[in-house]
Scaffold this motif. Structure first.
Motif, short mmCIF file in Angstrom:
data_model
loop_
_atom_site.label_atom_id
_atom_site.label_comp_id
_atom_site.label_asym_id
_atom_site.label_seq_id
_atom_site.Cartn_x
_atom_site.Cartn_y
_atom_site.Cartn_z
N ALA A 85 -0.13 -0.06 -4.12
CA ALA A 85 0.13 -0.07 -5.55
C ALA A 85 0.86 -1.35 -5.98
O ALA A 85 0.54 -1.95 -7.01
CB ALA A 85 0.95 1.16 -5.93
N VAL A 86 1.84 -1.78 -5.18
CA VAL A 86 2.58 -3.00 -5.50
C VAL A 86 1.66 -4.22 -5.44
O VAL A 86 1.67 -5.06 -6.35
CB VAL A 86 3.77 -3.17 -4.54
CG1 VAL A 86 4.42 -4.54 -4.73
CG2 VAL A 86 4.80 -2.06 -4.76
N ALA A 87 0.89 -4.31 -4.36
CA ALA A 87 -0.01 -5.46 -4.20
C ALA A 87 -1.04 -5.49 -5.33
O ALA A 87 -1.35 -6.57 -5.87
CB ALA A 87 -0.71 -5.39 -2.85
N MET A 88 -1.58 -4.34 -5.69
CA MET A 88 -2.57 -4.29 -6.77
C MET A 88 -1.95 -4.64 -8.10
O MET A 88 -2.56 -5.35 -8.92
CB MET A 88 -3.18 -2.88 -6.83
CG MET A 88 -4.42 -2.78 -7.71
SD MET A 88 -5.80 -3.72 -7.00
CE MET A 88 -7.03 -3.48 -8.28
N ALA A 89 -0.72 -4.20 -8.33
CA ALA A 89 -0.02 -4.53 -9.58
C ALA A 89 0.21 -6.03 -9.69
O ALA A 89 0.02 -6.63 -10.77
CB ALA A 89 1.30 -3.78 -9.66
N VAL A 90 0.63 -6.66 -8.59
CA VAL A 90 0.84 -8.11 -8.59
C VAL A 90 -0.48 -8.84 -8.82
O VAL A 90 -0.54 -9.83 -9.57
CB VAL A 90 1.48 -8.56 -7.27
CG1 VAL A 90 1.55 -10.09 -7.18
CG2 VAL A 90 2.88 -7.97 -7.12
N PHE A 91 -1.54 -8.37 -8.19
CA PHE A 91 -2.87 -8.97 -8.34
C PHE A 91 -3.30 -8.94 -9.81
O PHE A 91 -3.74 -9.96 -10.37
CB PHE A 91 -3.87 -8.23 -7.47
CG PHE A 91 -5.29 -8.73 -7.58
CD1 PHE A 91 -5.70 -9.84 -6.88
CD2 PHE A 91 -6.21 -8.07 -8.39
CE1 PHE A 91 -7.00 -10.30 -6.98
CE2 PHE A 91 -7.51 -8.52 -8.51
CZ PHE A 91 -7.91 -9.64 -7.80
N ILE A 94 -6.04 -14.98 -1.92
CA ILE A 94 -4.84 -14.65 -1.14
C ILE A 94 -4.28 -13.30 -1.58
O ILE A 94 -3.95 -12.44 -0.75
CB ILE A 94 -3.79 -15.76 -1.28
CG1 ILE A 94 -4.26 -17.04 -0.59
CG2 ILE A 94 -2.45 -15.30 -0.69
CD1 ILE A 94 -3.35 -18.22 -0.81
N LEU A 95 -4.15 -13.10 -2.88
CA LEU A 95 -3.61 -11.84 -3.39
C LEU A 95 -4.53 -10.67 -3.07
O LEU A 95 -4.07 -9.58 -2.72
CB LEU A 95 -3.38 -11.93 -4.90
CG LEU A 95 -2.22 -12.80 -5.35
CD1 LEU A 95 -2.09 -12.77 -6.87
CD2 LEU A 95 -0.90 -12.36 -4.70
N PHE A 96 -5.84 -10.90 -3.18
CA PHE A 96 -6.78 -9.83 -2.86
C PHE A 96 -6.72 -9.50 -1.37
O PHE A 96 -6.83 -8.33 -0.97
CB PHE A 96 -8.20 -10.22 -3.26
CG PHE A 96 -9.19 -9.11 -3.13
CD1 PHE A 96 -9.15 -8.04 -4.01
CD2 PHE A 96 -10.15 -9.12 -2.14
CE1 PHE A 96 -10.06 -7.00 -3.89
CE2 PHE A 96 -11.06 -8.10 -2.02
CZ PHE A 96 -11.02 -7.02 -2.90
N GLY A 97 -6.55 -10.51 -0.54
CA GLY A 97 -6.37 -10.28 0.89
C GLY A 97 -5.14 -9.44 1.18
O GLY A 97 -5.14 -8.59 2.08
N TRP A 98 -4.09 -9.67 0.40
CA TRP A 98 -2.87 -8.86 0.54
C TRP A 98 -3.16 -7.39 0.20
O TRP A 98 -2.73 -6.49 0.92
CB TRP A 98 -1.79 -9.42 -0.38
CG TRP A 98 -0.50 -8.65 -0.39
CD1 TRP A 98 0.00 -7.89 0.64
CD2 TRP A 98 0.45 -8.55 -1.45
NE1 TRP A 98 1.21 -7.33 0.28
CE2 TRP A 98 1.50 -7.71 -1.00
CE3 TRP A 98 0.50 -9.10 -2.72
CZ2 TRP A 98 2.59 -7.41 -1.81
CZ3 TRP A 98 1.60 -8.81 -3.53
CH2 TRP A 98 2.63 -7.97 -3.07
N VAL A 99 -3.91 -7.18 -0.88
CA VAL A 99 -4.27 -5.80 -1.26
C VAL A 99 -5.06 -5.12 -0.15
O VAL A 99 -4.78 -3.97 0.23
CB VAL A 99 -5.08 -5.80 -2.57
CG1 VAL A 99 -5.53 -4.37 -2.92
CG2 VAL A 99 -4.27 -6.38 -3.72
#
Length: 216
Positions: A4-10, A45-50
């Motif tokens: 949820a956090v990663a998706m919110a940041v993305f 990069i952010l999508f990879g984090w998600v």
């Protein structure tokens, strides 16, 4: 929680980076090409984090995904990749575009049929995965991506209508769609990417999307 956090940041990063004032400031500072390259790399990069958070997250089943759901995902991913490919290679003054080539309003190519091909493809990508991923937090990624993509198209329509004015907006969006070279190239790119992902999906994500066929 991590997904949820990663998706919110993305999502938040994309909302901020395309804001008119910030986008124009960054383009003036580094140029349109570097802005697009940086935007793309940052997004990957952010999508990879998600994805990393999702692969390591505990799963809470919400519904059982039958073989039809996996077949649906495989089939719907083909037009999704085709639309993404078209969106990447086709100039588009009224939507997200990575190519700054000449755009003819009277000969818009595939953009005349799909005003926002890249966002439409990403929306379809998310929606295609929802039936086959009936667990929490997979739904955060896939349903969230579908909703964000659909919402993004609505917001872009409003933003560009306001920015360009009614007359210019009508001029750029009134051309009839037709088959052009960029659309054909984008379609081929999408088909190749679809085939490649079917082969690499078990390696990258630990799930074989064609397992429902092999089990028969």
């Amino acid at each position: 929680m991590g997904v949820a956090v990663a998706m919110a940041v993305f999502i938040l990063s994309h909302v901020l980076l395309v804001r008119a004032r910030l986008k124009e400031y960054l383009i003036r500072s580094v140029g349109a090409r570097l802005y697009l390259i940086g935007y793309s790399v940052f997004s990957v990069i952010l999508f990879g984090w998600v994805i990393a958070e999702l692969l390591n997250a505990p799963r809470v089943p919400v519904w059982y995904a039958g073989s039809w759901a996996h077949a649906f995902a495989v089939l719907m991913m083909l037009p999704a990749f085709v639309l993404i490919g078209i969106g990447i290679v086709t100039p588009n003054p009224v939507s997200v575009a990575f190519r700054a080539g000449c755009f003819r309003a009277d000969r818009p190519g595939f953009v005349g049929w799909f005003r926002h091909p890249l966002l439409l493809g990403l929306t379809l990508w998310g929606a295609a995965h929802v039936p086959a991923n009936g667990d929490w937090p997979s739904l955060i990624l896939f349903a969230g991506s579908a909703v964000f993509g659909a919402f993004g198209m609505v917001m872009l329509e409003r933003r560009y209508r306001r920015k360009l004015g009614a007359r210019e907006w009508d001029r750029l969006t009134s051309g009839a769609g037709h088959v052009d070279r960029a659309g054909i190239v984008g379609t081929m790119v999408g088909i190749v990417a679809w085939c490649a992902l079917l082969a690499l999906h078990p390696i990258l994500f630990g799930v074989d999307p064609l397992a429902f066929i092999r089990m028969r």
